[in-house]
Design an enzyme around this catalytic site. Structure first.
Site, PDB file in Angstrom:
ATOM      1  N   ASP A  13      31.066  39.681  45.132  1.00 57.21           N
ATOM      2  CA  ASP A  13      29.916  38.778  45.274  1.00 57.21           C
ATOM      3  C   ASP A  13      29.836  38.122  46.647  1.00 57.21           C
ATOM      4  OD1 ASP A  13      29.385  39.369  42.613  1.00 57.21           O
ATOM      5  OD2 ASP A  13      30.616  37.706  41.908  1.00 57.21           O
ATOM      6  N   LYS A  16      27.182  41.567  49.562  1.00 57.08           N
ATOM      7  CA  LYS A  16      27.109  42.951  50.065  1.00 57.08           C
ATOM      8  C   LYS A  16      25.689  43.505  49.972  1.00 57.08           C
ATOM      9  CE  LYS A  16      30.197  43.964  46.975  1.00 57.08           C
ATOM     10  NZ  LYS A  16      30.646  42.635  46.512  1.00 57.08           N
ATOM     11  N   GLY A  17      25.056  43.255  48.805  1.00 58.18           N
ATOM     12  CA  GLY A  17      23.710  43.794  48.570  1.00 58.18           C
ATOM     13  C   GLY A  17      22.747  43.348  49.656  1.00 58.18           C
ATOM     14  N   ASN A  38      29.400  47.090  36.591  1.00 59.46           N
ATOM     15  CA  ASN A  38      30.087  45.797  36.717  1.00 59.46           C
ATOM     16  C   ASN A  38      29.577  45.079  37.968  1.00 59.46           C
ATOM     17  OD1 ASN A  38      31.335  47.805  38.236  1.00 59.46           O
ATOM     18  ND2 ASN A  38      33.411  47.072  37.922  1.00 59.46           N
ATOM     19  N   ALA A  39      29.056  45.838  38.919  1.00 57.27           N
ATOM     20  CA  ALA A  39      28.502  45.263  40.148  1.00 57.27           C
ATOM     21  C   ALA A  39      27.154  44.610  39.878  1.00 57.27           C
ATOM     22  CB  ALA A  39      28.329  46.361  41.197  1.00 57.27           C
ATOM     23  N   GLY A  40      26.871  43.558  40.633  1.00 57.20           N
ATOM     24  CA  GLY A  40      25.540  42.955  40.616  1.00 57.20           C
ATOM     25  C   GLY A  40      25.218  42.591  42.049  1.00 57.20           C
ATOM     26  N   HIS A  41      24.339  43.335  42.680  1.00 57.49           N
ATOM     27  CA  HIS A  41      24.021  43.128  44.093  1.00 57.49           C
ATOM     28  C   HIS A  41      22.607  42.562  44.201  1.00 57.49           C
ATOM     29  CE1 HIS A  41      27.246  46.293  45.380  1.00 57.49           C
ATOM     30  NE2 HIS A  41      27.729  45.295  44.674  1.00 57.49           N
ATOM     31  N   GLN A 223      32.323  45.379  44.122  1.00 58.07           N
ATOM     32  CA  GLN A 223      33.460  44.480  43.897  1.00 58.07           C
ATOM     33  C   GLN A 223      34.006  44.002  45.248  1.00 58.07           C
ATOM     34  OE1 GLN A 223      33.575  47.671  41.712  1.00 58.07           O
ATOM     35  NE2 GLN A 223      32.133  46.305  40.749  1.00 58.07           N
ATOM     36  N   THR A 299      25.816  39.645  37.238  1.00 59.43           N
ATOM     37  CA  THR A 299      25.855  40.616  36.147  1.00 59.43           C
ATOM     38  C   THR A 299      26.031  39.926  34.805  1.00 59.43           C
ATOM     39  OG1 THR A 299      26.670  42.352  37.577  1.00 59.43           O
ATOM     40  CG2 THR A 299      27.151  42.618  35.250  1.00 59.43           C
ATOM     41  N   GLY A 413      21.124  32.361  54.357  1.00 61.00           N
ATOM     42  CA  GLY A 413      20.311  32.184  53.152  1.00 61.00           C
ATOM     43  C   GLY A 413      20.208  33.507  52.432  1.00 61.00           C
TER      44      GLY A 413
HETATM   45  P1  GDP Z   1      27.215  41.098  46.042  1.00 65.02           P
HETATM   46  O1  GDP Z   1      27.713  41.466  44.696  1.00 65.02           O
HETATM   47  O2  GDP Z   1      28.298  41.114  47.074  1.00 65.02           O
HETATM   48  O3  GDP Z   1      26.015  41.886  46.487  1.00 65.02           O
HETATM   49  O4  GDP Z   1      26.756  39.573  45.935  1.00 65.02           O
HETATM   50  P2  GDP Z   1      25.930  38.898  44.718  1.00 65.02           P
HETATM   51  O5  GDP Z   1      24.514  39.325  44.799  1.00 65.02           O
HETATM   52  O6  GDP Z   1      26.623  39.085  43.429  1.00 65.02           O
HETATM   53  O7  GDP Z   1      26.121  37.367  45.060  1.00 65.02           O
HETATM   54  C1  GDP Z   1      25.709  36.827  46.262  1.00 65.02           C
HETATM   55  C2  GDP Z   1      24.712  35.700  45.947  1.00 65.02           C
HETATM   56  O8  GDP Z   1      24.511  34.923  47.102  1.00 65.02           O
HETATM   57  C3  GDP Z   1      23.329  36.214  45.572  1.00 65.02           C
HETATM   58  O9  GDP Z   1      22.735  35.291  44.709  1.00 65.02           O
HETATM   59  C4  GDP Z   1      22.602  36.248  46.905  1.00 65.02           C
HETATM   60  O10 GDP Z   1      21.192  36.130  46.767  1.00 65.02           O
HETATM   61  C5  GDP Z   1      23.176  35.029  47.559  1.00 65.02           C
HETATM   62  N1  GDP Z   1      23.285  35.076  49.032  1.00 65.02           N
HETATM   63  C6  GDP Z   1      23.582  36.126  49.842  1.00 65.02           C
HETATM   64  N2  GDP Z   1      23.705  35.713  51.127  1.00 65.02           N
HETATM   65  C7  GDP Z   1      23.482  34.383  51.112  1.00 65.02           C
HETATM   66  C8  GDP Z   1      23.498  33.366  52.126  1.00 65.02           C
HETATM   67  O11 GDP Z   1      23.756  33.614  53.295  1.00 65.02           O
HETATM   68  N3  GDP Z   1      23.245  32.086  51.721  1.00 65.02           N
HETATM   69  C9  GDP Z   1      22.972  31.762  50.428  1.00 65.02           C
HETATM   70  N4  GDP Z   1      22.752  30.490  50.126  1.00 65.02           N
HETATM   71  N5  GDP Z   1      22.956  32.693  49.455  1.00 65.02           N
HETATM   72  C10 GDP Z   1      23.218  33.975  49.795  1.00 65.02           C
HETATM   73  P1  IMO Z   2      30.101  42.971  42.820  1.00 62.99           P
HETATM   74  O1  IMO Z   2      29.886  44.389  43.284  1.00 62.99           O
HETATM   75  C1  IMO Z   2      32.721  39.974  41.054  1.00 62.99           C
HETATM   76  C2  IMO Z   2      35.606  41.373  38.055  1.00 62.99           C
HETATM   77  C3  IMO Z   2      35.386  40.926  36.638  1.00 62.99           C
HETATM   78  C4  IMO Z   2      36.811  40.931  36.122  1.00 62.99           C
HETATM   79  C5  IMO Z   2      37.416  42.131  36.840  1.00 62.99           C
HETATM   80  C6  IMO Z   2      37.426  43.399  36.021  1.00 62.99           C
HETATM   81  O2  IMO Z   2      28.876  42.307  42.302  1.00 62.99           O
HETATM   82  O3  IMO Z   2      30.811  42.186  43.866  1.00 62.99           O
HETATM   83  P2  IMO Z   2      35.602  45.117  35.147  1.00 62.99           P
HETATM   84  O4  IMO Z   2      34.269  44.899  34.521  1.00 62.99           O
HETATM   85  O5  IMO Z   2      35.563  45.871  36.413  1.00 62.99           O
HETATM   86  O6  IMO Z   2      36.591  45.662  34.169  1.00 62.99           O
HETATM   87  O7  IMO Z   2      36.133  43.625  35.482  1.00 62.99           O
HETATM   88  O8  IMO Z   2      36.652  42.327  38.003  1.00 62.99           O
HETATM   89  N1  IMO Z   2      34.424  42.050  38.680  1.00 62.99           N
HETATM   90  C7  IMO Z   2      33.639  41.489  39.600  1.00 62.99           C
HETATM   91  N2  IMO Z   2      33.667  40.238  40.110  1.00 62.99           N
HETATM   92  N3  IMO Z   2      31.833  40.897  41.500  1.00 62.99           N
HETATM   93  C8  IMO Z   2      31.828  42.153  41.015  1.00 62.99           C
HETATM   94  O9  IMO Z   2      31.064  43.124  41.535  1.00 62.99           O
HETATM   95  C9  IMO Z   2      32.736  42.489  39.989  1.00 62.99           C
HETATM   96  N4  IMO Z   2      32.986  43.601  39.266  1.00 62.99           N
HETATM   97  C10 IMO Z   2      34.042  43.321  38.487  1.00 62.99           C
HETATM   98  O10 IMO Z   2      34.803  39.654  36.585  1.00 62.99           O
HETATM   99  O11 IMO Z   2      37.479  39.784  36.579  1.00 62.99           O
HETATM  100 MG    MG Z   3      27.794  40.655  42.756  1.00 63.71          MG
END
Ligand code: GDP
Ligand code: IMO
Ligand code: MG
Length: 422
Positions: A13, A16-17, A38-41, A223, A299, A413
Site C-alpha cells: 500500500d 504503487k498503483g 490480495n492487491a488493491g491499487h 504487496q 481490498t 496527494g
Molecule cells: P498500492 O497498493 O501500493 O497501490 O497502494 P493503495 O492504493 O493500497 O494505498 C495507497 C493509498 O494512498 C490510496 O488510497 C491512494 O489513493 C493514496 N495515495 C497515493 N499517493 C498518495 C499521496 O501522495 N498522498 C495521499 N494523501 N494519498 C496518496
Molecule cells: P498491495 O498490492 C497490504 C497482507 C495481508 C496479510 C498478508 C497475507 O495493495 O500493496 P494474503 O492475502 O496474501 O494471504 O495475506 O499480506 N497483504 C497486503 N497488505 N497490501 C497488499 O497488497 C497486500 N496483500 C497482502 O494483509 O497480512
Molecule cells: Mg494496496
C-alpha cells in the site's frame, strides 16, 4: 531495451498503483508479475477513483498493453468485476489486456481453504485477505494447480473436479466456516467466460519479443518487500516473491534485462494484517497518521497499522531489491505534524543494531528514533521540488542521505497530477 520495475519497499500500500498509472504513459507495456487479488491499487484522476486488484495499473492509458504475467494468480470472479468497472467507465481493454497462459487460477475452494486455515489459526492468524492466495500458490508449487491456459483444454472440467475433491478432503482437518460453495462455484464457472474472451499469450515470448523490438516495459509489483515469501517477516507474509527477483520468474525475463528498480516508500509506514512492525505507534500519533492518510485497506477495508518510517527496514529492502531510485509517497500526510520521526536503528537486548533479526517475529525490537521539524503547511499545488517548504526538503534530503539512494519523485496527494518529479 530494459524492463523497469516498480515495487513497494514496506508492507504494501505504498502507492504503487498511483505511480505506475502516472509513469505508464512513458511505456509500451505494463506487466504485473506476482500476487493476485490480495492487491488493491488505487488510482485517482479526472475526479474518478478506481481500485485495481488483478489488472495492471496501465489500463487507463489509451495505447499501453497490460499483461497479467505468469507469476500472478487470477480469480475469475474478481477479474470479471474489475472488467465490469472498466466497461462502466467506458475504458476499452479488448486489445490491450493480455493474460499469460501460465498464470494460475484461484478456485472457490482455494478461498474456502484460506478461510478455514486462517480461522483454525486463531490468534496466530496471518491476517490474510482471504482471497485464496496461499492455497493457490501451494497448489502451484505442489504441482497440482490449474493455469489460465488450461481452460481451453478438453479435460479442464475433469481436472477442476479432481482438484476440488482434493480440497474438500483437506478441509476435513479444519473446523467448518461459512462459505456457500455451490453459489461461488456457479459464479466462478460463469466468470471463466470473461477470461476466455481475453487474449491469452505465452507471456515469456510476448515480453522477450517486445524487448527485442525495442518496446519499453514497466513491471508492476504487488504487496511490499516485507511481505516477500523469502525475505519478509515470515510467516506473516504473502505467498509470492514480491522483490525484484520475482520479475524474472513472474514474467520470464533474464536478470540482465532488468533496468531501473524504482522502490516506493511512504513518508511514514503502515502495515495491514498481523506480524511484526517495529515502528508501529499505538498512540495518538498513530491514530493521526491513520486519519490523515486515510489508512484503510483498499481490498479489505481494514484499518492499517501506522508508524514512523523505518530506515533499517528500508535499507534491507533496498538491498534485496537492488533499488536504483526511490519514490516517496504521501508526504502531504505529514503536513500536520510538529515533529516527524524516523527509526535509525533498533535496540535488541540492550544492543544497538541496523540488521533485521532472523527471529523478528519473536524479538522485542525497540526502535531508536531521530526527529526532524515538521513544515505545518499544505503542499497543495506544488509541482516544483524547489518550491517545497525548507523543512520538507530537509526531511527528504535526510532520508536520501540515510538510505544512500536518490528520491526521484515525491507524491503530494492521491491524484495523478499530485506528483513532483525531480
Ligand atoms: P498500492 O497498493 O501500493 O497501490 O497502494 P493503495 O492504493 O493500497 O494505498 C495507497 C493509498 O494512498 C490510496 O488510497 C491512494 O489513493 C493514496 N495515495 C497515493 N499517493 C498518495 C499521496 O501522495 N498522498 C495521499 N494523501 N494519498 C496518496
Ligand atoms: P498491495 O498490492 C497490504 C497482507 C495481508 C496479510 C498478508 C497475507 O495493495 O500493496 P494474503 O492475502 O496474501 O494471504 O495475506 O499480506 N497483504 C497486503 N497488505 N497490501 C497488499 O497488497 C497486500 N496483500 C497482502 O494483509 O497480512
Ligand atoms: Mg494496496
Amino acid at each position: 531495451m530494459a524492463i523497469d520495475v516498480i515495487l513497494g519497499l514496506q508492507w504494501g500500500d505504498e502507492g504503487k498503483g498511483k505511480i505506475v498509472d502516472y509513469l505508464a504513459s512513458d511505456y509500451d507495456i505494463v506487466a504485473r508479475f506476482q500476487g493476485g487479488p490480495n492487491a488493491g491499487h488505487t488510482l485517482k484522476f479526472d475526479g474518478k477513483k478506481f481500485v485495481l486488484h488483478t489488472i495492471p495499473s496501465g489500463i487507463f492509458r489509451t495505447e499501453q498493453k497490460n499483461l497479467i504475467g505468469n507469476g500472478v494468480v487470477i480469480d475469475p470472479i474478481t477479474l470479471s468485476k474489475e472488467l465490469d468497472k472498466l466497461r462502466g467507465a467506458g475504458v476499452s481493454f479488448k486489445d490491450r489486456l493480455l493474460v499469460s497462459k501460465k498464470a494460475h487460477l484461484i478456485l472457490p475452494t482455494h478461498r474456502l481453504l484460506d478461510a478455514a486455515s486462517e480461522n483454525a489459526k486463531g490468534k496466530a492468524k496471518i491476517g490474510s485477505t482471504l482471497k485464496g492466495i496461499g492455497p493457490t500458490y501451494m497448489d502451484k508449487t505442489g504441482r497440482n494447480g490449474l493455469r489460465a491456459g488450461d481452460i481451453a483444454r478438453t479435460n479442464f472440467m475433469e481436472r477442476y473436479l479432481a482438484l476440488k475433491e482434493k480440497h474438500l478432503s483437506l478441509l476435513e482437518i479444519y473446523p467448518p466456516v461459512d462459505f456457500d460453495l455451490e453459489a461461488e462455484e456457479a459464479r466462478w464457472m460463469e466468470c471463466l467466460n470473461e477470461l476466455r474472451a481475453l487474449q491469452m499469450v505465452e507471456g515469456e515470448y510476448y515480453i522477450n519479443e517486445a524487448l527485442k523490438s525495442g518496446k519499453k516495459i514497466l513491471a508492476e509489483g504487488a504487496q511490499g518487500s516485507m511481505l516477500d515469501i523469502d525475505y519478509g517477516t515470515y510467516p506473516f507474509v504473502t505467498s509470492s516473491n514480491t522483490i525484484s527477483a520475482g520479475v524474472c520468474t513472474g514474467l520470464g525475463v533474464a536478470p540482465s534485462q532488468i533496468g531501473e528498480v524504482i522502490g516506493i516508500t511512504k513518508a511514514y509506514c503502515t502495515r495491514v494484517g498481523s506480524g511484526p512492525f517495529p515502528t508501529e505507534l499505538h498512540d495518538e500519533t498513530g491514530e493521526r497518521l491513520r486519519a490523515e492518510g486515510g489508512e484503510f485497506g483498499a481490498t479489505t477495508g481494514r484499518p492499517r497499522r501506522c508508524g514512523w518510517i523505518d530506515l533499517p527496514q528500508l535499507r534491507y529492502t533496498i538491498m534485496v531489491n537492488g533499488v536504483t531510485q526511490l519514490v516517496m509517497t504521501k508526504i502531504d500526510v505529514l503536513n500536520v505534524f510538529e515533529e516527524i520521526s524516523a527509526a535509525v536503528a533498533y535496540k535488541i537486548d540492550g544492543m544497538e543494531t541496523q540488521a533485521l533479526p532472523y527471529d523478528i517475529c519473536d524479538q522485542e525490537l525497540e526502535p531508536i528514533f531521530e526527529s526532524k521539524k515538521g513544515w505545518k503547511v499544505t503542499l497543495d499545488g506544488i509541482k516544483d521540488f524547489d518550491a517545497l517548504p525548507e523543512a520538507a526538503k530537509d526531511y527528504i534530503a535526510y532520508i536520501e542521505q540515510q538510505l544512500n539512494v536518490r528520491i526521484s519523485m515525491v507524491s503530494t496527494g492521491p491524484e495523478r497530477e499530485k506528483l513532483i518529479v525531480r
